[in-house]
Motif scaffolding. Structure first.
Motif, PDB file in Angstrom:
ATOM      1  N   THR A 179      24.904 -56.428 -22.010  1.00 25.01           N
ATOM      2  CA  THR A 179      23.869 -55.818 -21.164  1.00 25.01           C
ATOM      3  C   THR A 179      23.987 -56.401 -19.757  1.00 25.01           C
ATOM      4  O   THR A 179      24.690 -57.394 -19.541  1.00 25.01           O
ATOM      5  CB  THR A 179      22.452 -56.096 -21.723  1.00 25.01           C
ATOM      6  OG1 THR A 179      22.162 -57.493 -21.617  1.00 25.01           O
ATOM      7  CG2 THR A 179      22.307 -55.653 -23.168  1.00 25.01           C
ATOM      8  N   THR A 180      23.281 -55.796 -18.827  1.00 29.41           N
ATOM      9  CA  THR A 180      23.431 -56.213 -17.418  1.00 29.41           C
ATOM     10  C   THR A 180      23.054 -57.680 -17.214  1.00 29.41           C
ATOM     11  O   THR A 180      23.739 -58.417 -16.506  1.00 29.41           O
ATOM     12  CB  THR A 180      22.561 -55.312 -16.509  1.00 29.41           C
ATOM     13  OG1 THR A 180      22.843 -53.946 -16.807  1.00 29.41           O
ATOM     14  CG2 THR A 180      22.840 -55.565 -15.037  1.00 29.41           C
ATOM     15  N   ASN A 181      21.973 -58.118 -17.848  1.00 29.21           N
ATOM     16  CA  ASN A 181      21.473 -59.476 -17.589  1.00 29.21           C
ATOM     17  C   ASN A 181      21.326 -60.350 -18.844  1.00 29.21           C
ATOM     18  O   ASN A 181      21.639 -61.540 -18.813  1.00 29.21           O
ATOM     19  CB  ASN A 181      20.092 -59.395 -16.916  1.00 29.21           C
ATOM     20  CG  ASN A 181      20.115 -58.516 -15.683  1.00 29.21           C
ATOM     21  OD1 ASN A 181      20.616 -58.910 -14.648  1.00 29.21           O
ATOM     22  ND2 ASN A 181      19.579 -57.302 -15.803  1.00 29.21           N
ATOM     23  N   GLY A 182      20.825 -59.771 -19.925  1.00 26.85           N
ATOM     24  CA  GLY A 182      20.450 -60.563 -21.094  1.00 26.85           C
ATOM     25  C   GLY A 182      21.617 -61.287 -21.746  1.00 26.85           C
ATOM     26  O   GLY A 182      21.550 -62.496 -22.018  1.00 26.85           O
ATOM     27  N   HIS A 242      11.613 -53.411 -12.698  1.00 23.81           N
ATOM     28  CA  HIS A 242      12.402 -52.902 -13.818  1.00 23.81           C
ATOM     29  C   HIS A 242      11.628 -51.856 -14.620  1.00 23.81           C
ATOM     30  O   HIS A 242      12.227 -50.894 -15.125  1.00 23.81           O
ATOM     31  CB  HIS A 242      12.883 -54.034 -14.729  1.00 23.81           C
ATOM     32  CG  HIS A 242      14.002 -53.604 -15.630  1.00 23.81           C
ATOM     33  ND1 HIS A 242      15.081 -52.875 -15.181  1.00 23.81           N
ATOM     34  CD2 HIS A 242      14.203 -53.743 -16.965  1.00 23.81           C
ATOM     35  CE1 HIS A 242      15.897 -52.602 -16.181  1.00 23.81           C
ATOM     36  NE2 HIS A 242      15.384 -53.120 -17.281  1.00 23.81           N
ATOM     37  N   ASP A 269      14.783 -61.682 -22.237  1.00 26.71           N
ATOM     38  CA  ASP A 269      15.004 -60.496 -21.417  1.00 26.71           C
ATOM     39  C   ASP A 269      14.104 -59.423 -22.020  1.00 26.71           C
ATOM     40  O   ASP A 269      14.545 -58.606 -22.830  1.00 26.71           O
ATOM     41  CB  ASP A 269      16.483 -60.088 -21.470  1.00 26.71           C
ATOM     42  CG  ASP A 269      16.774 -58.965 -20.499  1.00 26.71           C
ATOM     43  OD1 ASP A 269      15.836 -58.257 -20.099  1.00 26.71           O
ATOM     44  OD2 ASP A 269      17.941 -58.791 -20.135  1.00 26.71           O
ATOM     45  N   TRP A 288      16.872 -59.975 -13.053  1.00 28.82           N
ATOM     46  CA  TRP A 288      17.648 -58.753 -12.792  1.00 28.82           C
ATOM     47  C   TRP A 288      18.716 -59.066 -11.748  1.00 28.82           C
ATOM     48  O   TRP A 288      18.407 -59.355 -10.602  1.00 28.82           O
ATOM     49  CB  TRP A 288      16.742 -57.604 -12.299  1.00 28.82           C
ATOM     50  CG  TRP A 288      17.527 -56.349 -12.055  1.00 28.82           C
ATOM     51  CD1 TRP A 288      17.937 -55.865 -10.850  1.00 28.82           C
ATOM     52  CD2 TRP A 288      18.043 -55.434 -13.049  1.00 28.82           C
ATOM     53  NE1 TRP A 288      18.661 -54.704 -11.025  1.00 28.82           N
ATOM     54  CE2 TRP A 288      18.737 -54.422 -12.358  1.00 28.82           C
ATOM     55  CE3 TRP A 288      17.980 -55.376 -14.448  1.00 28.82           C
ATOM     56  CZ2 TRP A 288      19.363 -53.357 -13.024  1.00 28.82           C
ATOM     57  CZ3 TRP A 288      18.605 -54.314 -15.099  1.00 28.82           C
ATOM     58  CH2 TRP A 288      19.281 -53.326 -14.390  1.00 28.82           C
ATOM     59  N   LEU A 292      13.079 -48.260 -15.393  1.00 29.92           N
ATOM     60  CA  LEU A 292      13.145 -47.672 -16.744  1.00 29.92           C
ATOM     61  C   LEU A 292      12.328 -46.385 -16.822  1.00 29.92           C
ATOM     62  O   LEU A 292      12.715 -45.441 -17.513  1.00 29.92           O
ATOM     63  CB  LEU A 292      12.657 -48.683 -17.785  1.00 29.92           C
ATOM     64  CG  LEU A 292      13.570 -49.893 -18.015  1.00 29.92           C
ATOM     65  CD1 LEU A 292      12.939 -50.852 -19.018  1.00 29.92           C
ATOM     66  CD2 LEU A 292      14.955 -49.477 -18.498  1.00 29.92           C
ATOM     67  N   GLU A 327      25.015 -51.562 -22.280  1.00 27.77           N
ATOM     68  CA  GLU A 327      24.102 -51.039 -21.247  1.00 27.77           C
ATOM     69  C   GLU A 327      24.536 -51.535 -19.889  1.00 27.77           C
ATOM     70  O   GLU A 327      24.941 -52.684 -19.738  1.00 27.77           O
ATOM     71  CB  GLU A 327      22.677 -51.521 -21.574  1.00 27.77           C
ATOM     72  CG  GLU A 327      21.650 -51.378 -20.463  1.00 27.77           C
ATOM     73  CD  GLU A 327      21.672 -52.521 -19.436  1.00 27.77           C
ATOM     74  OE1 GLU A 327      21.387 -52.247 -18.257  1.00 27.77           O
ATOM     75  OE2 GLU A 327      22.014 -53.656 -19.793  1.00 27.77           O
ATOM     76  N   LEU A 371      12.578 -56.738 -21.052  1.00 26.24           N
ATOM     77  CA  LEU A 371      13.023 -55.336 -20.906  1.00 26.24           C
ATOM     78  C   LEU A 371      14.526 -55.371 -20.673  1.00 26.24           C
ATOM     79  O   LEU A 371      14.951 -55.541 -19.544  1.00 26.24           O
ATOM     80  CB  LEU A 371      12.301 -54.652 -19.736  1.00 26.24           C
ATOM     81  CG  LEU A 371      10.766 -54.584 -19.840  1.00 26.24           C
ATOM     82  CD1 LEU A 371      10.159 -53.968 -18.578  1.00 26.24           C
ATOM     83  CD2 LEU A 371      10.331 -53.800 -21.060  1.00 26.24           C
ATOM     84  N   ARG A 372      15.363 -55.133 -21.708  1.00 29.59           N
ATOM     85  CA  ARG A 372      14.949 -54.951 -23.064  1.00 29.59           C
ATOM     86  C   ARG A 372      15.811 -55.738 -24.044  1.00 29.59           C
ATOM     87  O   ARG A 372      15.630 -55.648 -25.237  1.00 29.59           O
ATOM     88  CB  ARG A 372      15.093 -53.455 -23.435  1.00 29.59           C
ATOM     89  CG  ARG A 372      14.147 -52.525 -22.659  1.00 29.59           C
ATOM     90  CD  ARG A 372      14.555 -51.075 -22.717  1.00 29.59           C
ATOM     91  NE  ARG A 372      15.770 -50.835 -21.941  1.00 29.59           N
ATOM     92  CZ  ARG A 372      16.444 -49.683 -21.936  1.00 29.59           C
ATOM     93  NH1 ARG A 372      16.037 -48.672 -22.674  1.00 29.59           N
ATOM     94  NH2 ARG A 372      17.523 -49.532 -21.200  1.00 29.59           N
ATOM     95  N   ALA A 373      16.804 -56.503 -23.531  1.00 28.14           N
ATOM     96  CA  ALA A 373      17.827 -57.053 -24.430  1.00 28.14           C
ATOM     97  C   ALA A 373      17.268 -57.965 -25.520  1.00 28.14           C
ATOM     98  O   ALA A 373      17.618 -57.823 -26.706  1.00 28.14           O
ATOM     99  CB  ALA A 373      18.899 -57.785 -23.624  1.00 28.14           C
ATOM    100  N   ASN A 384      20.590 -49.603 -25.151  1.00 28.36           N
ATOM    101  CA  ASN A 384      19.785 -50.823 -25.184  1.00 28.36           C
ATOM    102  C   ASN A 384      18.304 -50.501 -25.362  1.00 28.36           C
ATOM    103  O   ASN A 384      17.454 -51.054 -24.677  1.00 28.36           O
ATOM    104  CB  ASN A 384      20.004 -51.614 -23.883  1.00 28.36           C
ATOM    105  CG  ASN A 384      19.536 -53.051 -24.001  1.00 28.36           C
ATOM    106  OD1 ASN A 384      19.656 -53.657 -25.064  1.00 28.36           O
ATOM    107  ND2 ASN A 384      18.996 -53.594 -22.912  1.00 28.36           N
ATOM    108  N   GLY A 435      20.599 -49.982 -16.995  1.00 22.74           N
ATOM    109  CA  GLY A 435      19.560 -49.318 -17.782  1.00 22.74           C
ATOM    110  C   GLY A 435      20.067 -48.212 -18.688  1.00 22.74           C
ATOM    111  O   GLY A 435      19.363 -47.762 -19.591  1.00 22.74           O
TER     112      GLY A 435
HETATM  113  O1  3SL Z   1      19.782 -56.374 -18.276  1.00 21.68           O
HETATM  114  C1  3SL Z   1      19.623 -56.354 -19.476  1.00 21.68           C
HETATM  115  O2  3SL Z   1      20.032 -57.225 -20.221  1.00 21.68           O
HETATM  116  C2  3SL Z   1      18.921 -55.154 -20.061  1.00 21.68           C
HETATM  117  O3  3SL Z   1      17.963 -55.539 -20.970  1.00 21.68           O
HETATM  118  C3  3SL Z   1      18.459 -54.205 -19.011  1.00 21.68           C
HETATM  119  S1  3SL Z   1      17.823 -52.701 -19.592  1.00 21.68           S
HETATM  120  O4  3SL Z   1      16.446 -52.858 -19.983  1.00 21.68           O
HETATM  121  O5  3SL Z   1      18.611 -52.188 -20.684  1.00 21.68           O
HETATM  122  O6  3SL Z   1      17.899 -51.786 -18.458  1.00 21.68           O
END
Ligand code: 3SL
Length: 235
Positions: free
Chosen positions: A100-103, A198, A27, A145, A202, A68, A29-31, A81, A71
């Motif tokens: 985090t949202t996705n990572g 993304h 991930d 995402w 950001l 997070e 950006l940014r996890a 994050n 974002g």
């Molecule tokens: O989604 C995630 O895991 C983040 O990395 C998203 S963010 O870059 O912190 O928005």
């Protein structure tokens, strides 16, 4: 010959058999970039959890808690994050719980794998060297995402496949496509990434410096891996 595959979003993971495989979760950006930065800065362990509630529970047990959503830092937690937060003095030697949202979701969807590693441009060199000699097949899992494809994770998948292509056969067209994208983008990664959804998201949150940081290649020599419920680091 052993092979390498790319899963372009966690929604496609059902098409992949993770058993006996190495999964590299990314991930950019940014996890995953945060996790690599944290371990390079001396973080002891990172527990990835899927929900804010689980993260809060661990905060109550004494973990530093990073959360997070969309974002931004979630209210009531110690950290958001940004990789720069993971480079602060206060995290050295600490245990961090993170959602985090996705990572972190992507990590928790990979638990059937034999080995789960965390990849980022920041540790691309050491990760490549480690994987070259492995006997298992590899799946590079892009966190994407909210279930959808994203550019930055695919670029990293392409960079890793490109470096490993003399050691692993491409399992389908996804590694081929990711590699082609990476070879086009690598001359000016920042310019290429600026069009990504993304990066735009950001930029609105005023964290362009995070993007510039996360696309640096091979500046750290740590590979986070999952051991039980926590990520720790190979150094
Ligand atoms: O989604 C995630 O895991 C983040 O990395 C998203 S963010 O870059 O912190 O928005």
């Amino acid at each position: 010959m052993k092979n390498i595959d790319v899963c372009l979003t966690p929604e496609l993971l059902q098409q992949y058999d993770l058993k006996e495989k190495i999964v590299v979760v990314i991930d950019i950006l940014r996890a995953s970039s945060c996790m690599v930065s944290g371990f390079a800065n001396g973080v002891k362990e990172i527990v990835p959890v899927s929900t804010l509630e689980e993260c809060k529970d661990l905060q109550n047990q004494g973990y530093l808690a990073a959360a997070e959503r969309n974002g931004s830092k979630a209210t009531g937690f110690d950290m958001g994050n940004s990789p720069f937060e993971y480079l602060e003095e206060k995290v050295k030697g600490e245990k961090i719980a993170v959602t985090t949202t996705n990572g972190t979701l992507a990590i928790n969807k990979s638990l059937a794998a034999k080995e789960i590693l965390i990849g980022a441009f920041l540790n691309l060199g050491v990760l490549t060297a480690y994987l070259q000699n492995k006997e298992e097949d590899i799946i590079v899992l892009c966190a994407g995402w909210k279930g959808k494809f994203n550019l930055e994770d695919t670029l990293f998948a392409g960079a890793l496949c490109h470096r490993l292509k003399n050691y692993f056969e491409f399992a389908c067209d996804a590694p081929l496509a990711a590699e082609a994208m990476y070879l086009t983008a690598k001359k000016d990664m920042m310019a290429y990434m600026q069009d990504s959804s993304h990066a735009k998201r950001l930029a609105k949150l005023d964290v362009v410096k995070d993007i510039e940081f996360c696309i640096q290649e091979s500046i750290y020599d740590v590979i986070p891996y999952l051991s039980g419920k926590a990520l720790v680091a190979k150094r």
